[in-house]
Design an enzyme around this catalytic site. Structure first.
Site, PDB file in Angstrom:
ATOM      1  N   GLY A  31     109.049  38.232  22.220  1.00  0.00           N
ATOM      2  CA  GLY A  31     107.853  38.493  22.181  1.00  0.00           C
ATOM      3  C   GLY A  31     106.860  36.679  22.979  1.00  0.00           C
ATOM      4  N   GLY A  36     108.101  35.846  33.535  1.00  0.00           N
ATOM      5  CA  GLY A  36     109.267  35.443  33.232  1.00  0.00           C
ATOM      6  C   GLY A  36     110.349  37.284  32.713  1.00  0.00           C
ATOM      7  N   HIS A  37     109.470  37.439  31.346  1.00  0.00           N
ATOM      8  CA  HIS A  37     110.552  38.452  30.544  1.00  0.00           C
ATOM      9  C   HIS A  37     109.661  39.942  31.488  1.00  0.00           C
ATOM     10  CE1 HIS A  37     109.328  35.621  26.923  1.00  0.00           C
ATOM     11  NE2 HIS A  37     110.395  35.903  26.452  1.00  0.00           N
ATOM     12  N   ASP A 152     117.446  30.037  29.530  1.00  0.00           N
ATOM     13  CA  ASP A 152     118.603  30.004  28.692  1.00  0.00           C
ATOM     14  C   ASP A 152     119.830  29.384  28.703  1.00  0.00           C
ATOM     15  OD1 ASP A 152     116.243  29.260  26.517  1.00  0.00           O
ATOM     16  OD2 ASP A 152     115.929  31.105  27.001  1.00  0.00           O
ATOM     17  N   GLN A 155     122.546  29.197  26.210  1.00  0.00           N
ATOM     18  CA  GLN A 155     123.038  30.976  25.593  1.00  0.00           C
ATOM     19  C   GLN A 155     123.224  32.392  26.139  1.00  0.00           C
ATOM     20  OE1 GLN A 155     119.385  32.204  23.235  1.00  0.00           O
ATOM     21  NE2 GLN A 155     118.531  33.844  24.933  1.00  0.00           N
ATOM     22  N   SER A 188     107.450  30.537  27.199  1.00  0.00           N
ATOM     23  CA  SER A 188     105.898  30.232  26.143  1.00  0.00           C
ATOM     24  C   SER A 188     105.830  29.677  25.383  1.00  0.00           C
ATOM     25  CB  SER A 188     107.152  31.644  24.648  1.00  0.00           C
ATOM     26  OG  SER A 188     107.194  33.007  24.802  1.00  0.00           O
ATOM     27  N   ARG A 189     106.388  28.863  25.655  1.00  0.00           N
ATOM     28  CA  ARG A 189     106.397  27.475  24.399  1.00  0.00           C
ATOM     29  C   ARG A 189     105.357  26.022  26.225  1.00  0.00           C
ATOM     30  NH1 ARG A 189     111.307  27.364  22.458  1.00  0.00           N
ATOM     31  NH2 ARG A 189     110.825  27.441  20.147  1.00  0.00           N
TER      32      ARG A 189
HETATM   33  O1  PAF Z   1     115.963  34.017  24.100  1.00  0.00           O
HETATM   34  C1  PAF Z   1     115.637  34.735  23.978  1.00  0.00           C
HETATM   35  O2  PAF Z   1     114.623  35.305  23.249  1.00  0.00           O
HETATM   36  C2  PAF Z   1     116.084  34.649  22.138  1.00  0.00           C
HETATM   37  O3  PAF Z   1     117.068  33.405  21.577  1.00  0.00           O
HETATM   38  C3  PAF Z   1     116.990  35.609  21.862  1.00  0.00           C
HETATM   39  C4  PAF Z   1     117.778  35.914  22.734  1.00  0.00           C
HETATM   40  C5  PAF Z   1     115.593  36.978  21.844  1.00  0.00           C
HETATM   41  C6  PAF Z   1     117.186  36.340  20.307  1.00  0.00           C
HETATM   42  O4  PAF Z   1     116.427  35.991  19.455  1.00  0.00           O
END
Ligand code: PAF
Length: 304
Positions: A31, A36-37, A152, A155, A188-189
């Site tokens: 959220g 970017g999102h 990320d 990730q 977001s940060r």
């Molecule tokens: O990148 C993120 O926003 C989070 O790490 C994710 C992939 C939604 C998992 O909570």
């Protein structure tokens, strides 16, 4: 766009799409959405007939001293933004829906090797939290494709590895980093930054480009890392790392390795932790150097 909060409602929507033979895409988020999102939604749409976004601030990926409690929760604003960007379904569960036995008694998914260095060392348990919640989301949505941002970077590697290891039939798409005008990667940060810090934070991108140039000029990687650390610390950043690693494993590059590399930076500016990265292009477009106003590639790193 419909909004659902339970696994049962989610499955009902997805089952209907499946009956119609539609391809389903997933964009997991926490959220507080920004451009970017929304670019991930657009990218997902290019790969799927229907796009599901999840908004869930996942407690298991935050360390005890991290910002779980103060992480911005802006669901109504997120809902409007997702609808405006062509999302079909928002899944916004409560913690109890995702962790029915409580967060301490949850099944945990641990992805070895690629979770270990860098963020893994600095944020113990973080990637197990991410892998756990993403696995749960994958089981709930059963998407054909899922989109994650390249910002990320580690990730993304963890999730790619998770999908391969668990043999999940999901295509993972890594979407390009979206940046502010000064090069700062959107996050977001970033809203925690003061106006002055936000301006200075663009230096991270400049350093990453300098690292790329220096590697391509044949500078030893230890020297590239030392210079980058010096530039960032000299400009008020508290550095976690500024490193060049193998792009697929995040291990230190072999001697003489000059392709398949990524430069990664994590640094704190004031109270805000920023991360960014650049997959090193062995032949970066010439235009980029003109854009950056650097006379020669060799000059570029020392000009910062
Ligand atoms: O990148 C993120 O926003 C989070 O790490 C994710 C992939 C939604 C998992 O909570």
């Amino acid at each position: 766009m419909d909004t659902v909060t339970t696994a049962t409602e989610l499955r009902t929507h997805i089952a209907a799409w499946r009956r119609d033979g539609l391809r389903v895409g997933l964009v997991p988020t926490m959220g507080n959405l920004h451009e970017g999102h929304f670019s991930l939604i657009g990218r997902c749409r290019a790969h799927a007939d229907r796009v599901v976004a999840s908004v869930f601030v996942n407690p298991t990926q935050f360390g005890p001293n991290e910002d779980f409690a103060r992480y911005p929760r802006t669901l109504e604003q997120d809902r409007l933004g997702l609808a405006a960007h062509g999302c079909d379904l928002l899944f916004a569960p409560k913690v109890e829906e995702m962790y029915p036995f409580g967060i301490d008694k949850s099944v945990r998914v641990d992805v070895p090797v690629v979770s270990v260095p860098l963020e893994g060392e600095l944020r113990p348990g973080h990637f197990a939290g991410v892998a756990t919640v993403v696995t749960k989301l994958f089981h709930l949505v059963q998407p054909d494709v899922a989109v994650f941002g390249r910002k990320d970077y580690q990730q993304l590697l963890v999730i790619e590895r998770l999908v391969l290891d668990l043999r999940l039939p999901i295509e993972i798409v890594g979407a390009p980093i979206v940046r502010e005008a000064n090069g700062l990667a959107m996050s977001s940060r970033n809203q925690y930054l003061s106006v002055d810090e936000r301006g200075r934070a663009g230096l991270i991108r400049e350093v990453l480009l300098g690292m790329q140039d220096a590697v391509n000029d044949g500078m030893p990687i230890a020297e590239v890392e030392r210079l980058s650390r010096g530039i960032l610390e000299g400009n008020g950043f508290a550095l976690d790392y500024a490193v060049v690693r193998s792009a697929h494993t995040l291990l230190e590059p072999a001697a003489g390795q000059c392709d398949g590399l990524v430069a990664l930076v994590a640094a704190r500016l004031g109270k805000t932790r920023l991360i960014d990265n650049l997959e090193i292009d062995p032949n970066p477009p010439v235009l980029r150097m003109f854009e950056r106003n650097h006379a020669t590639r060799a000059d570029s790193f020392s000009n910062l």
